[in-house]
Design a protein around this motif. Sequence first.
Motif, PDB file in Angstrom:
ATOM      1  N   VAL A 119       0.809  -1.224   0.000  1.00  0.00           N
ATOM      2  CA  VAL A 119       0.000   0.000   0.000  1.00  0.00           C
ATOM      3  C   VAL A 119       0.842   1.273   0.000  1.00  0.00           C
ATOM      4  N   PRO A 120       1.830   1.433   0.896  1.00  0.00           N
ATOM      5  CA  PRO A 120       2.618   2.673   0.855  1.00  0.00           C
ATOM      6  C   PRO A 120       3.407   2.840  -0.427  1.00  0.00           C
ATOM      7  N   LEU A 121       3.845   1.742  -1.029  1.00  0.00           N
ATOM      8  CA  LEU A 121       4.579   1.841  -2.295  1.00  0.00           C
ATOM      9  C   LEU A 121       3.644   2.244  -3.430  1.00  0.00           C
ATOM     10  N   GLU A 122       2.445   1.676  -3.450  1.00  0.00           N
ATOM     11  CA  GLU A 122       1.470   2.072  -4.466  1.00  0.00           C
ATOM     12  C   GLU A 122       1.102   3.543  -4.317  1.00  0.00           C
ATOM     13  N   GLN A 123       0.920   3.985  -3.096  1.00  0.00           N
ATOM     14  CA  GLN A 123       0.573   5.391  -2.860  1.00  0.00           C
ATOM     15  C   GLN A 123       1.705   6.315  -3.306  1.00  0.00           C
ATOM     16  N   ALA A 124       2.953   5.911  -3.051  1.00  0.00           N
ATOM     17  CA  ALA A 124       4.101   6.724  -3.461  1.00  0.00           C
ATOM     18  C   ALA A 124       4.215   6.772  -4.974  1.00  0.00           C
ATOM     19  N   CYS A 125       3.970   5.646  -5.631  1.00  0.00           N
ATOM     20  CA  CYS A 125       3.995   5.623  -7.100  1.00  0.00           C
ATOM     21  C   CYS A 125       2.925   6.546  -7.674  1.00  0.00           C
ATOM     22  N   GLU A 126       1.747   6.512  -7.057  1.00  0.00           N
ATOM     23  CA  GLU A 126       0.647   7.365  -7.512  1.00  0.00           C
ATOM     24  C   GLU A 126       0.990   8.836  -7.299  1.00  0.00           C
ATOM     25  N   GLN A 127       1.527   9.158  -6.140  1.00  0.00           N
ATOM     26  CA  GLN A 127       1.865  10.546  -5.827  1.00  0.00           C
ATOM     27  C   GLN A 127       2.921  11.107  -6.769  1.00  0.00           C
ATOM     28  N   GLY A 128       3.922  10.303  -7.073  1.00  0.00           N
ATOM     29  CA  GLY A 128       5.032  10.796  -7.886  1.00  0.00           C
ATOM     30  C   GLY A 128       4.931  10.445  -9.350  1.00  0.00           C
ATOM     31  N   ASN A 129       3.848   9.717  -9.742  1.00  0.00           N
ATOM     32  CA  ASN A 129       3.716   9.268 -11.132  1.00  0.00           C
ATOM     33  C   ASN A 129       4.976   8.485 -11.538  1.00  0.00           C
ATOM     34  N   ALA A 130       5.390   7.565 -10.645  1.00  0.00           N
ATOM     35  CA  ALA A 130       6.633   6.825 -10.830  1.00  0.00           C
ATOM     36  C   ALA A 130       6.370   5.325 -10.808  1.00  0.00           C
ATOM     37  N   SER A 131       7.389   4.570 -11.191  1.00  0.00           N
ATOM     38  CA  SER A 131       7.277   3.116 -11.260  1.00  0.00           C
ATOM     39  C   SER A 131       8.343   2.451 -10.404  1.00  0.00           C
ATOM     40  N   LEU A 132       8.014   1.259  -9.910  1.00  0.00           N
ATOM     41  CA  LEU A 132       8.932   0.453  -9.108  1.00  0.00           C
ATOM     42  C   LEU A 132       9.016  -0.942  -9.697  1.00  0.00           C
ATOM     43  N   TYR A 133      10.248  -1.420  -9.891  1.00  0.00           N
ATOM     44  CA  TYR A 133      10.459  -2.787 -10.393  1.00  0.00           C
ATOM     45  C   TYR A 133      11.552  -3.446  -9.570  1.00  0.00           C
ATOM     46  N   VAL A 134      11.262  -4.645  -9.048  1.00  0.00           N
ATOM     47  CA  VAL A 134      12.217  -5.397  -8.238  1.00  0.00           C
ATOM     48  C   VAL A 134      12.423  -6.772  -8.855  1.00  0.00           C
ATOM     49  N   ASN A 135      13.687  -7.168  -9.011  1.00  0.00           N
ATOM     50  CA  ASN A 135      13.987  -8.507  -9.503  1.00  0.00           C
ATOM     51  C   ASN A 135      15.402  -8.881  -9.092  1.00  0.00           C
ATOM     52  N   GLY A 136      15.825 -10.050  -9.501  1.00  0.00           N
ATOM     53  CA  GLY A 136      17.145 -10.554  -9.168  1.00  0.00           C
ATOM     54  C   GLY A 136      17.353 -11.881  -9.853  1.00  0.00           C
ATOM     55  N   ILE A 137      18.299 -12.674  -9.339  1.00  0.00           N
ATOM     56  CA  ILE A 137      18.543 -13.975  -9.955  1.00  0.00           C
ATOM     57  C   ILE A 137      17.755 -15.068  -9.238  1.00  0.00           C
ATOM     58  N   ASP A 138      17.612 -14.953  -7.894  1.00  0.00           N
ATOM     59  CA  ASP A 138      16.788 -15.880  -7.123  1.00  0.00           C
ATOM     60  C   ASP A 138      16.606 -15.330  -5.718  1.00  0.00           C
ATOM     61  N   PRO A 139      15.380 -14.879  -5.343  1.00  0.00           N
ATOM     62  CA  PRO A 139      14.165 -14.820  -6.151  1.00  0.00           C
ATOM     63  C   PRO A 139      14.329 -13.902  -7.363  1.00  0.00           C
ATOM     64  N   GLY A 140      13.667 -14.273  -8.430  1.00  0.00           N
ATOM     65  CA  GLY A 140      13.760 -13.534  -9.676  1.00  0.00           C
ATOM     66  C   GLY A 140      13.870 -14.492 -10.838  1.00  0.00           C
TER      67      GLY A 140
END
Length: 359
Positions: A119-140
Motif C-alpha cells: 500500500v505505501p509503495l502504491e501510494q508513493a507511485c501514484e503521488q510521484g507518477n513513478a514506477s517500481l520494479y524489483v527482480n534478481g537472480i533468485d528470487p527472480g
Amino acid sequence: MRRVVQFSTGNVGQHSLRAVIGRPDLELVGVHAASPNKIGRDAAELCGWREPTGIVATDDIDALIALQPDCVVYTAVGETRPTEALEQMTKFLAAGINVVATSMVWLVTPRQVDDWLRVPLEQACEQGNASLYVNGIDPGYSGDTQVHSALSLVTRADSITVQEIFDYANYDDYEFTGTSMGFGTTPEDKTPMLFLPGVLTTMWGGPVRNLADQLGVELDVLRQRIEPWYTEQRIECKMATVEPGGLAAVRFAVEGVRDGVPVITMEHITRLTAASAPDWEFPPDGKPGVHRVVVEGEPRVEVNTHVSHPTLDVTEAGCVSTAARVVNVIDWVCRAPKGMLAVEDIPSAEAIRGLMWKA
C-alpha cells in the motif's frame, strides 16, 4: 540518456554501478553510500572503473533527490531493515523518481505482496507518477524467466522444481547471508533468521503462488522444509570458519502442495566447500553452481543456467547477473505506466536492448 543514481555499492551495487557508468545510454549523476569510509570517494574507485567519474558518494538522500534523476538503482540490503528500506524507496517514488531494485525480495512478485508493504509503495507511485520494479537472480530469474522458458516446451506439466545449488564458500557476505542461514551455528544455538517460522514462505512463497496463479492451479497449502547439515571436520573458507559440529550446509524449500503432493517447489542447496553434505545434489558437469528448472511432464524438461567470469568467483558472477536484471530495464521502467511492475509486464526484447556496449 537516462539520469541514474546508484544506491549502495556492496556485493550487487558495485556491479550495477559499473554497468551504469559504462553504458552509453545511461548517465550516472549520484551515488549513495552508508559506510563512512565510502562517503566522499569517487564512484569509479568504489566499483573498479578505470577512470574517475567526478561523482562522489554521499549519504544525503535529499541531495540525491535534488539531482532530479530519472531512476534510482536500489541494491542496499533491505531484508534486515525493511522499515528503513521502505521509507527510502517511497521517498524517491513520491518525488517522481523511478526505482529499480534487487532488494526487498518480497517485491519480486508485487501482486502477492502483503498490504503493509504494497500500500505505501502504491501510494508513493501514484503521488510521484513513478514506477517500481524489483527482480534478481533468485528470487527472480530462476522462478520467473527461466521457469517460463522451461514450461513453454511442454504440453502438460505434472510438477515443477526450481533449484539453486551453490557453493557459497567464497561468497564474502557472512554479515547477512552467513548469519541468516546459520553457517557455523550448532543445533543448540538460536534458530537462524531465515528458518524462523514463516520466513521462507514469506520470501519464496510469492513466486510459488504467482506461478500457480499463472498456471491456473489452486494450491491446498504452502509449506516450508529445512534440512541442516553439520560438519565433523573444521571447514575454513571466505564465508566463515566452521568448527566441528557447526552448520556447513543447508537444504531448504518452499512447496506448493495440491492433493497432498508438492507440485511447485523452490529449493536451495547451499554448502560451504564441496566437503559439505557430500550426499546431496551437486551442480552438473563439476560446476560450482547452477540455477535449474525441472518440469516433469510431457516431455520432461530440464534447464540449467551457469554463470561464470574470467576473474570473479561464481558467486560474485551471480551478483553481476542480479544487477543485470534491473539495470537492463531502466529505460523501459522509466517509460512504463506508474505503479509496481512485475517481470511479466516487461516485453522480453526490452531487457536486452543496449547490451552490446564496449567496456
